[in-house]
Design a protein around this motif. Structure first.
Motif, mmCIF file in Angstrom:
data_model
loop_
_atom_site.group_PDB
_atom_site.id
_atom_site.type_symbol
_atom_site.label_atom_id
_atom_site.label_comp_id
_atom_site.label_asym_id
_atom_site.label_seq_id
_atom_site.Cartn_x
_atom_site.Cartn_y
_atom_site.Cartn_z
ATOM 1 N N PRO A 1 -10.126 5.681 11.164
ATOM 2 C CA PRO A 1 -9.306 5.218 10.037
ATOM 3 C C PRO A 1 -7.831 5.216 10.400
ATOM 4 C CG PRO A 1 -10.035 7.473 9.684
ATOM 5 C CD PRO A 1 -10.724 6.994 10.922
ATOM 6 N N GLY A 2 -7.104 4.269 9.807
ATOM 7 C CA GLY A 2 -5.663 4.241 9.985
ATOM 8 C C GLY A 2 -4.988 5.164 8.996
ATOM 9 N N PRO A 3 -3.652 5.239 9.025
ATOM 10 C CA PRO A 3 -2.939 6.099 8.089
ATOM 11 C C PRO A 3 -3.272 5.767 6.636
ATOM 12 C CG PRO A 3 -1.472 5.408 9.843
ATOM 13 C CD PRO A 3 -2.746 4.632 10.022
ATOM 14 N N VAL B 1 -6.764 -3.568 4.624
ATOM 15 C CA VAL B 1 -7.656 -2.630 3.952
ATOM 16 C C VAL B 1 -8.790 -2.170 4.858
ATOM 17 C CG1 VAL B 1 -9.152 -4.424 2.987
ATOM 18 C CG2 VAL B 1 -8.890 -2.254 1.780
ATOM 19 N N GLN B 2 -9.029 -2.898 5.945
ATOM 20 C CA GLN B 2 -10.080 -2.465 6.865
ATOM 21 C C GLN B 2 -9.737 -1.135 7.543
ATOM 22 O OE1 GLN B 2 -12.420 -5.086 5.662
ATOM 23 N NE2 GLN B 2 -13.141 -4.113 7.529
ATOM 24 N N CYS B 3 -8.438 -0.875 7.708
ATOM 25 C CA CYS B 3 -8.004 0.352 8.383
ATOM 26 C C CYS B 3 -7.343 1.347 7.436
ATOM 27 C CB CYS B 3 -7.012 0.016 9.502
ATOM 28 S SG CYS B 3 -7.724 -0.884 10.895
ATOM 29 N N HIS B 4 -6.678 0.843 6.407
ATOM 30 C CA HIS B 4 -5.831 1.706 5.578
ATOM 31 C C HIS B 4 -6.397 1.868 4.170
ATOM 32 C CE1 HIS B 4 -2.661 1.531 8.615
ATOM 33 N NE2 HIS B 4 -2.860 0.221 8.676
ATOM 34 N N ALA B 5 -6.424 3.108 3.689
ATOM 35 C CA ALA B 5 -6.836 3.380 2.315
ATOM 36 C C ALA B 5 -5.644 3.160 1.380
ATOM 37 C CB ALA B 5 -7.346 4.810 2.183
#
Length: 832
Positions: A69-71, A302-306
């Motif tokens: 996951p990203g930040p 949105v694929q990486c960041h919540a």
């Protein structure tokens, strides 16, 4: 012509060669940068590392693992500066060279870029999930608005000594002081520099002398507010759940100090030309927020960041890594318009040639049958991902870079050699440590056994490390044998083991928190909780074989015991006896030499006069002043934060550690009924944090409390002096029948006091209730009563019970003075 099977790879990697080959700032993945091209990282493995760390599988699933996951951006509006977000979204590599964030707007026109970036920033500014509440304890005070009180000098020490420089670049203006061992490192480095690369390789020293690769920072002064950076450093895993920035176990005050240093450092560096000129950020109106939310999904952020209010689609519409090898997936879509659209949304990572080739090598194996990775290979891959090799060495790979070793030191430069100041090697660690203990270490569950080491073992994300302990055990073929299967029947050996401790163990090790004066080694009581018995036995027989260059002496030279009488001189039985003693249940007697040393009485007993001792206490910190009274009630004062910290009854303190031990252990009260007191300066501002201007915040910082010493009266009773918020404070603690009487004198009150909204915090904590207008009680049973209430009424002073910072506080607002430099005296009686 290329074979048909390679055409899909070119489709997927169309984003790779399209990126400028001369870009000087490709994404930095520490494991790749340090080991690519060496035997430690084969091409396919290097590509797999990049695919995972660049989060390719967030869009191109591979089915083997969850994407990194990203930040987390759910609090971006609180953490990040809008101007920085705007510039970073438009051109990430220009704002932060080396970032792993791709440029998603590279195919848009300048006007389109600006419009899209402004919309996304508006959406991110709306992401304001509140920070998690920080609960103060006696050992971890949380001063009011602590993020504004950072000490950059202490922050610089933390950055360079706690381990940050293992991954990040050191400040060239900061001089490392690693003590004698680091000085020896410098002399060795000068000798090694005289050898050419071929000679180093021939001697097997090429990896040892290599420099570590630095993970770049953004311009932190432009990116974060003081609050945002402090809260990030305090709990990085909540923002970066992937765990690549671990939790360094900072106290709130330490996080504020570190943030103050980093922001001051970047402010001093000034504009280096890597960021675009500042411009205004448009108002985040409802339409712009909605547009930003749409782009956040469309560009696949949105694929990486919540982010709150937006969820990733169940299907990205993109092929998997495995499918990229299939000819049927050669086309992105059927129409040229769609192909143009796909190109406009293609991420630009600025990969260099080596990174492109590594990814292509990994893609050629995606989806095809591969031999199952061994446990050792999986361990290696995980250590690369987590950048554990920045600190730890395993099987001749990794370790602290030669240019960073000088920053690693012991407390007070205690000379314990490299094994006392550098992170321990991980070679065969699965044979040494138990799986439960390794899990505790990775989770930060009170598993620190090297208090003499300044570098900290960080806490990693649970998802990233939950399999690592078992992998270590499998890779190193760890013995799961119990002490009985290794040593035989050990029921009658404990007393002999106790005797053997005196042959040398007590000179270097602590036992259940007790040690000889000057001793600061690892506590070996209960060692079976963390260590396998077989490794223990092998290590005692030949320490240098398992830990090269260790300072642990050999007690069984040539396999023979030094004590031929005890247990018949049998080395195996003697080692079994030591293991049995160290792991005996209950509270076994200390080794004889330690008992003798402890029998020398250093307990301080106040008789006719109070006893004042400067020391280090858990509840009062490293600047503690402990005061013992003949009346059997005692006080610890925290001179760093200018506050009384702890009250207790009964016996006072043992001064041995303070007087004789170079690495001073905390002095714990010997008595009973401890009563913790509020964790901040008694005079506080009642101004609302939301309404505090930048000017006021600067004023608060400039008037932070400072300790002015203490004076003793003719009876030996101290009066503590301090100042803060423009006021001078003195407080005297005198015993009475039920506890203490505290007299506070506040000087410097002016007509401006009301404007400052200052108050005296009488007490604070859970369960605090006010029995009468001038009396209160907390859930621990501590009772407080303001004396001379009529005088307080005449001065217009009346206490109030308020909820502030998540707890009840009993406050006495300070009234404005009728004349300049007036004073007020308040007397509080404490009973418990």
């Amino acid at each position: 012509m290329l074979p048909r099977c390679f055409f899909p790879l070119l489709v997927f990697t169309a984003c790779l060669p399209a990126i400028a080959q001369d870009n000087p700032a490709p994404p930095v993945v520490a494991g790749f940068e340090r080991f690519a091209g060496s035997d430690a990282l084969e091409p396919v493995q290097a590509g797999q590392l990049l695919i995972g760390e660049l989060r390719c599988t967030a869009c191109h699933a591979d089915g083997n693992a969850s994407p990194l996951p990203g930040p987390n951006l759910q609090a971006a509006g609180l953490r990040l500066r809008s101007q920085w977000m705007l510039q970073f979204i438009e051109d990430p590599q220009a704002v932060k060279p080396g970032t792993t964030m791709p440029n998603l707007l590279g195919q848009f026109t300048a006007k389109e870029k600006r419009s899209i970036a402004e919309s996304i920033v508006a959406f991110l500014r709306s992401q304001r999930r509140p920070y998690q509440e920080i609960k103060a304890t006696g050992a971890q005070p949380v001063p009011y608005r602590f993020w504004e009180r950072g000490n950059p000098q202490h922050g610089a020490e933390l950055y360079h000594q706690s381990g940050c420089v293992a991954c990040h670049a050191a400040d060239q203006n900061y001089q490392p002081d690693g003590g004698p061992a680091a000085a020896a490192d410098d002399r060795l480095a000068q000798l090694l520099e005289e050898l050419d690369p071929e000679e180093l390789a021939e001697l097997g020293l090429d990896d040892i002398v290599s420099e570590a690769f630095s993970i770049p920072h953004a311009d932190l002064a432009q990116k974060y507010t003081s609050l945002g950076l402090t809260r990030f450093l305090l709990d990085p895993l909540s923002t970066r759940p992937g765990g690549r920035m671990p939790d360094m176990k900072l106290a709130p005050v330490e996080a504020a100090d570190l943030a103050a240093y980093l922001i001051e450092r970047d402010d001093a560096a000034g504009d280096d030309g890597t960021t675009a000129p500042a411009r205004s950020v448009p108002t985040a109106d409802a339409q712009r927020i909605a547009d930003g939310k749409k782009w956040f999904r469309e560009l696949r952020c949105v694929q990486c960041h919540a982010a709150d209010g937006v969820t990733p689609p169940t299907d990205t519409g993109l092929v998997t890594l495995a499918a990229l090898r299939s000819a049927e997936t050669a086309r992105c879509s059927d129409s040229s318009a769609d192909r143009d659209s796909a190109a406009r949304h293609r991420p630009d990572y600025s990969l260099n040639e080596a990174q492109q080739q590594a990814i292509l090598a990994a893609l050629r194996t995606a989806g095809s049958p591969q031999p199952e990775a061994t446990a050792a290979q999986r361990v290696h891959q995980e250590l690369l991902r987590q950048n554990c090799y920045a600190c730890h060495r395993r099987d001749s790979v990794g370790g602290v870079g030669r240019d960073r070793r000088g920053y690693f030191a012991t407390v007070d430069h205690i000379d314990l050699g490299d094994e006392g100041r550098l992170p321990p090697p991980l070679t065969a660690v699965g044979r040494k440590l138990t799986v439960p203990w390794m899990s505790k270490v990775l989770k930060g569950q009170k598993a620190d056994v090297r208090p003499h080491m300044l570098a900290r073992m960080p806490v990693f994300a649970t998802e990233a490390t939950k399999t690592l302990p078992a992998l270590f055990a499998a890779a190193d073929e760890a013995s799961q044998a119990t002490s009985k299967t290794v040593f035989g029947d050990t029921a009658q050996l404990a007393d002999a083991g106790r005797q053997l401790m005196d042959t040398g163990c007590v000179q270097c090790h602590a036992f259940d928190g007790q040690s000889m004066p000057g001793v600061m080694g690892v506590d070996i009581r209960g060692i079976g909780q963390r260590m396998h018995p077989q490794w223990f036995a092998d290590f005692l027989m030949n320490p240098g074989k398992l830990k090269p260059r260790t300072r642990m002496p050999t007690f069984f030279q040539n396999g023979e015991s030094q004590d031929k009488q005890l247990l018949g001189g049998d080395p195996q039985r003697q080692i079994a006896a030591m293991w049995t003693y160290l792991n005996a249940s209950g509270k076994p007697r200390l080794p004889e030499k330690l008992e003798t040393a402890r029998a020398t009485n250093y307990e301080l007993i106040p008789n006719k006069r109070p006893v004042v001792l400067r020391t280090f206490m858990r509840e009062a910190g490293t600047h503690a002043i402990a005061v013992g009274y003949p009346h059997q009630v005692h006080l610890a004062y925290d001179a760093l934060n200018c506050r009384p910290a702890l009250l207790w009854r009964g016996r006072f303190l043992d001064a041995q550690g303070t007087w004789f031990v170079r690495f001073t252990p905390p002095a714990d009260p010997l008595g009973s009924d401890p009563v913790p007191l509020p964790d901040d300066f008694p005079i506080i501002s009642l101004r609302s944090p939301q309404k505090t201007s930048a000017t006021n915040a600067q004023t608060d910082t400039n008037t932070a409390p400072r300790f002015d010493g203490y004076r003793l009266d003719s009876h030996g009773t101290p009066t503590f002096l301090s100042h803060g918020h423009g006021l001078r404070l003195s407080e005297r603690w005198e015993p009475h029948e039920q506890g203490f009487r505290r007299t506070l004198t506040i000087e410097g009150l002016t007509a401006q006091t009301a404007a400052q909204q200052l108050a005296l915090r009488l007490h604070g904590g859970p369960g605090l209730t006010s029995k009468t207008p001038y009396a209160a009680k907390d859930e621990s049973g501590l009772q407080l009563r303001l004396l001379d209430a009529s005088n307080l009424k005449n001065q217009g002073l009346a206490p109030e019970l308020q909820e502030r910072a998540g707890q009840s506080q009993w406050l006495l607002p300070l009234a404005p003075a009728a004349s300049e430099q007036a004073s007020a005296t308040i007397v509080i009686q404490y009973s418990w």
